[in-house]
Scaffold this active site. Structure first.
Site, mmCIF file in Angstrom:
data_model
loop_
_atom_site.group_PDB
_atom_site.id
_atom_site.type_symbol
_atom_site.label_atom_id
_atom_site.label_comp_id
_atom_site.label_asym_id
_atom_site.label_seq_id
_atom_site.Cartn_x
_atom_site.Cartn_y
_atom_site.Cartn_z
ATOM 1 N N ARG A 116 0.809 -1.230 0.000
ATOM 2 C CA ARG A 116 0.000 0.000 0.000
ATOM 3 C C ARG A 116 0.842 1.280 0.000
ATOM 4 O O ARG A 116 0.625 2.189 -0.807
ATOM 5 C CB ARG A 116 -0.915 0.027 1.248
ATOM 6 C CG ARG A 116 -2.126 -0.844 1.155
ATOM 7 C CD ARG A 116 -2.449 -1.436 2.512
ATOM 8 N NE ARG A 116 -1.429 -2.427 2.830
ATOM 9 C CZ ARG A 116 -1.503 -3.713 2.475
ATOM 10 N NH1 ARG A 116 -2.578 -4.148 1.900
ATOM 11 N NH2 ARG A 116 -0.526 -4.568 2.722
ATOM 12 N N THR A 117 1.788 1.373 0.925
ATOM 13 C CA THR A 117 2.504 2.638 1.110
ATOM 14 C C THR A 117 3.329 2.988 -0.127
ATOM 15 O O THR A 117 3.286 4.105 -0.625
ATOM 16 C CB THR A 117 3.413 2.545 2.354
ATOM 17 O OG1 THR A 117 2.641 2.031 3.432
ATOM 18 C CG2 THR A 117 3.957 3.898 2.736
ATOM 19 N N LYS B 135 25.714 -5.189 -1.957
ATOM 20 C CA LYS B 135 27.180 -5.335 -2.048
ATOM 21 C C LYS B 135 27.872 -4.678 -0.872
ATOM 22 O O LYS B 135 29.087 -4.469 -0.875
ATOM 23 C CB LYS B 135 27.694 -4.686 -3.340
ATOM 24 C CG LYS B 135 27.157 -5.301 -4.608
ATOM 25 C CD LYS B 135 27.745 -4.548 -5.800
ATOM 26 C CE LYS B 135 27.043 -4.904 -7.087
ATOM 27 N NZ LYS B 135 27.387 -3.962 -8.160
ATOM 28 N N ARG C 248 11.391 3.857 3.757
ATOM 29 C CA ARG C 248 10.920 2.835 4.702
ATOM 30 C C ARG C 248 12.130 2.001 5.092
ATOM 31 O O ARG C 248 12.899 1.551 4.227
ATOM 32 C CB ARG C 248 9.850 1.942 4.090
ATOM 33 C CG ARG C 248 9.540 0.752 5.004
ATOM 34 C CD ARG C 248 8.334 -0.025 4.606
ATOM 35 N NE ARG C 248 7.111 0.702 4.918
ATOM 36 C CZ ARG C 248 5.903 0.156 4.879
ATOM 37 N NH1 ARG C 248 5.771 -1.116 4.554
ATOM 38 N NH2 ARG C 248 4.845 0.878 5.173
ATOM 39 N N HIS D 99 4.910 5.675 11.705
ATOM 40 C CA HIS D 99 4.408 5.551 10.329
ATOM 41 C C HIS D 99 3.426 6.715 10.167
ATOM 42 O O HIS D 99 2.212 6.538 10.094
ATOM 43 C CB HIS D 99 3.737 4.191 10.148
ATOM 44 C CG HIS D 99 3.478 3.789 8.725
ATOM 45 N ND1 HIS D 99 3.576 4.674 7.654
ATOM 46 C CD2 HIS D 99 3.112 2.585 8.188
ATOM 47 C CE1 HIS D 99 3.291 4.021 6.538
ATOM 48 N NE2 HIS D 99 3.004 2.765 6.833
HETATM 49 N N1 CP Z 1 -0.154 -0.050 5.917
HETATM 50 C C1 CP Z 1 1.038 -0.344 5.355
HETATM 51 O O1 CP Z 1 2.073 0.252 5.726
HETATM 52 O O2 CP Z 1 0.988 -1.306 4.401
HETATM 53 P P1 CP Z 1 2.238 -1.740 3.498
HETATM 54 O O3 CP Z 1 3.214 -2.441 4.394
HETATM 55 O O4 CP Z 1 1.667 -2.635 2.430
HETATM 56 O O5 CP Z 1 2.835 -0.493 2.925
#
Ligand code: CP
Length: 321
Positions: free
Chosen positions: A66-67, A94, A116, A146
């Site tokens: 999603r993100t 590497k 992320r 998040h």
């Molecule tokens: N909600 C969320 O962070 O989903 P993803 O891990 O798929 O990005």
């Protein structure tokens, strides 16, 4: 310290690393800006030129569905050029350090990193070490934060409940390992809800839970009583280094959201989940796909909210087209 690094001297968003230190006015500005983008997906031309000429790099060192895709879509709809690095095939494998990767990408004159990472503080670290014209957006760091997920959740709550004051919200499940819950709790309290309850077995609540501005509970019937919003969380097994539960079936029996348990909440309560959902572990399919579920609306709202955050961060740099 985090407020200092996230905001310009004029109090505008420069990086978006955490909800911590951001005030109600700024969070509301994000929600209002997202509102202006929300109808765009219905338009024939789904683009605005706000970030034309800007280059955004998605750096996902952890998996995401999603993100990552909503960030990519949001950047595209703002007319930015987007690079999504495939970390598995990058020089990280590497042995290149995070900072060397960042400095090499900086040399290509990029304008924003969306990051992320499995380590808490990774996005903050990059923001501290990157060139001053570059914005950094945290797309999830370890167990820490998040914040864009929390803001799309706030947007979805406001869409359904119109205001935050007076709301009772229950967050259920693996609070201990959840960066989403930490960001949601900060946002909900800043926006002025009446009550945030966290419902979980004692093993899945942080030791400092009493300092988090929540009411800890261990019983679903009691915890869901009369709430307006139920937010379910998955068991984050990738962050568990020992046994926290007797079994998944026992967890579902005690803390899984079923139609029967949901009846304790208000009749118009909404059911949310940041995803990915694990059916039959934390939520029954009949609830996830049921009339009170807004789980897929959360995903749709992710595009507008991420457009808002990216455009606000770039505007504060004074360099948008
Ligand atoms: N909600 C969320 O962070 O989903 P993803 O891990 O798929 O990005």
């Amino acid at each position: 310290m985090t407020r200092h690094i996230q905001l310009t001297e004029q109090g505008k968003l420069k990086h978006f690393l955490t909800i911590e230190g951001l005030d109600k006015e700024l969070l509301t500005e994000i929600l209002d800006t997202a509102e202006s983008f929300a109808g765009m997906s219905e338009h024939q031309v789904k683009k605005v030129p706000l970030l034309r000429g800007k280059t955004i790099v998605n750096l996902f060192f952890e998996n995401s569905t999603r993100t990552r895709t909503t960030f990519e879509l949001a950047a595209t709809r703002l007319s930015a050029d987007v690079l999504s690095m495939n970390i598995a095939t990058s020089a990280t494998s590497k042995g290149e350090s995070l900072l060397d990767t960042i400095h090499n990408l900086e040399a290509m004159h990029v304008d924003m990193f969306v990051v992320r990472h499995a380590l808490s503080g990774a996005a903050h670290f990059i923001a501290q070490h990157t060139a001053p014209h570059i914005s950094v957006i945290n797309a999830g760091d370890g167990q820490h934060a998040h914040p864009t997920q929390a803001m799309l959740d706030m947007f979805t709550i406001r869409q359904h409940k119109k205001q935050f004051v007076g709301l009772k919200v229950a967050i259920v499940g693996d609070i201990l390992h959840s960066r989403v819950a930490r960001s949601q709790i900060l946002a909900l309290n800043t926006l002025g809800v009446s009550e945030v309850r966290v419902i979980a077995p004692k093993t899945l609540l942080p030791a400092q839970v009493k300092t988090m501005g929540v009411i800890p509970m261990h019983d679903m019937d009691e915890g869901l009583d009369d709430v307006d919003v139920v937010i379910m969380l998955r068991l984050q097994k990738e962050r568990m280094n020992s046994a926290f539960l007797p079994s998944e079936s026992e967890f579902f029996r005690c803390f899984g959201l079923t139609e029967a348990k949901l009846k304790r909440a208000k009749a118009d309560a909404i059911v949310m989940h940041p995803g990915p959902i694990n059916r039959g572990v934390e939520i029954a399919s009949s609830v996830a796909d049921g009339p009170q579920s807004v789980i897929l609306q959360q995903v749709s709202n992710g595009v507008a909210v991420r457009m808002a955050i990216m455009s606000m961060a770039m505007h504060s740099q004074g360099g948008v087209a």
